[in-house]
Motif scaffolding. Structure first.
Motif, PDB file in Angstrom:
ATOM      1  N   ASP A   8       1.014  -1.258   0.063  1.00  0.00           N
ATOM      2  CA  ASP A   8      -0.092   0.002  -0.025  1.00  0.00           C
ATOM      3  C   ASP A   8       0.884   1.046  -0.074  1.00  0.00           C
ATOM      4  O   ASP A   8       2.056   1.119   0.260  1.00  0.00           O
ATOM      5  CB  ASP A   8      -0.823  -0.079   1.258  1.00  0.00           C
ATOM      6  N   ASP A  10      -0.266   5.284   0.698  1.00  0.00           N
ATOM      7  CA  ASP A  10      -0.766   6.061   1.820  1.00  0.00           C
ATOM      8  C   ASP A  10      -0.575   5.476   3.031  1.00  0.00           C
ATOM      9  O   ASP A  10      -1.245   4.637   3.603  1.00  0.00           O
ATOM     10  CB  ASP A  10      -2.070   6.751   1.648  1.00  0.00           C
ATOM     11  N   ASP A  11       0.337   6.074   4.079  1.00  0.00           N
ATOM     12  CA  ASP A  11       0.350   5.868   5.331  1.00  0.00           C
ATOM     13  C   ASP A  11       1.082   4.435   5.625  1.00  0.00           C
ATOM     14  O   ASP A  11       1.036   3.805   6.667  1.00  0.00           O
ATOM     15  CB  ASP A  11      -1.002   5.729   6.046  1.00  0.00           C
ATOM     16  N   THR A  12       1.696   3.951   4.563  1.00  0.00           N
ATOM     17  CA  THR A  12       2.271   2.583   4.540  1.00  0.00           C
ATOM     18  C   THR A  12       3.776   3.228   4.088  1.00  0.00           C
ATOM     19  O   THR A  12       4.816   2.733   4.768  1.00  0.00           O
ATOM     20  CB  THR A  12       1.716   1.670   3.518  1.00  0.00           C
ATOM     21  N   ASN A 176      -1.164  -0.344   5.861  1.00  0.00           N
ATOM     22  CA  ASN A 176      -1.753   0.013   7.111  1.00  0.00           C
ATOM     23  C   ASN A 176      -3.008  -0.049   7.475  1.00  0.00           C
ATOM     24  O   ASN A 176      -3.725   0.244   8.426  1.00  0.00           O
ATOM     25  CB  ASN A 176      -1.367   1.473   7.292  1.00  0.00           C
ATOM     26  N   ASP A 181      -6.223  -3.275   3.003  1.00  0.00           N
ATOM     27  CA  ASP A 181      -4.757  -4.238   2.633  1.00  0.00           C
ATOM     28  C   ASP A 181      -4.627  -5.519   3.240  1.00  0.00           C
ATOM     29  O   ASP A 181      -3.654  -6.238   2.614  1.00  0.00           O
ATOM     30  CB  ASP A 181      -3.762  -3.324   3.196  1.00  0.00           C
TER      31      ASP A 181
END
Ligand SMILES: [Mg+2]
Length: 228
Positions: A8, A10-12, A176, A181
């Motif tokens: 992933d 975004d934010d990963t 995340n 995910d």
């Protein structure tokens, strides 16, 4: 068998929710000039609008910006000024053009993984913005494929695997969001692990367990070695 690693974005790999949280605060301050509701109440109302708009405008900053405008109009009974609407649009524009900030450990981990595995980036959201972020991240050439999808469900992942000739038993996904995910990937019959980020959008939160949880993206290489 060579494993394919799905990641992933975004934010990963990079910050995302941090920017949303910051803009939500500024939105609440702006609308707070018109009405007495506290910031938490205003942000909760924005969140309701945002979720309802997913079905119409999809994920991403543009959709979020429209939700802010709509919520401002609704909560102020259309009294919000043109000037303040312009400020909201500027907040959205700033989110679209913000530099990509990689999370700790991402650069070196992706570099290391790319020498051993085929990497596929799978991110949900708006094509234009996601492609811009991938390009700005400096990581694009580490990935054999970049898939920008509008939703992450079992059918989406099955399509990604089919398009890229990846078998289910050779695919491992990391991200995340448990909802986006992890769970659909496991349901599809592949493997997945959760890498929690400090902030998450309520929409992505689910109450579930029974899957691996890694403390950091730095733990991915060791996790993959143990799978072999
Ligand atoms: Mg994410």
């Amino acid at each position: 068998m060579t494993l394919t690693v799905g990641l992933d974005a975004d934010d990963t790999l990079w910050h995302n929710e941090t920017f949303f949280a910051d803009v939500q605060q500024r939105f609440a301050a702006l609308v707070g000039h018109y009405i007495d509701d506290d910031a938490a109440t205003l942000m909760a109302k924005l969140d309701v609008r945002e979720r309802a708009n997913l079905a119409h405008f999809g994920y991403g900053v543009k959709s979020f910006t429209l939700s802010m405008i709509e919520t401002a109009l609704e909560l102020t009974d259309d009294r919000v000024s043109g000037r303040d609407i312009a400020t909201i649009i500027d907040m959205g524009r700033a989110m679209m053009t913000h530099p990509v900030l990689l999370l700790d450990g991402v650069q070196e981990t992706i570099d290391a993984l790319a020498t051993h595995y085929r990497l596929v980036l799978i991110t949900k959201g708006e094509l234009f913005h996601q492609e811009a972020k991938v390009a700005a991240s400096g990581l694009a050439d580490r990935f054999s494929a970049v898939e920008v999808v509008s939703e992450k469900d079992v059918a989406t992942y099955a399509g990604v695997l089919q398009r890229n000739n990846i078998s289910r038993d050779s695919f491992v996904m990391f991200g995340n969001s448990v909802r986006s995910d992890v769970l659909p990937v496991i349901e599809m019959g592949a493997r997945a692990a959760h890498i929690p980020f400090e902030l998450s959008w309520g929409h992505e939160d689910v109450d579930a367990d029974g899957f691996p949880v890694l403390a950091s993206i730095r733990d991915v290489p060791e996790f993959l070695v143990a799978l072999r």
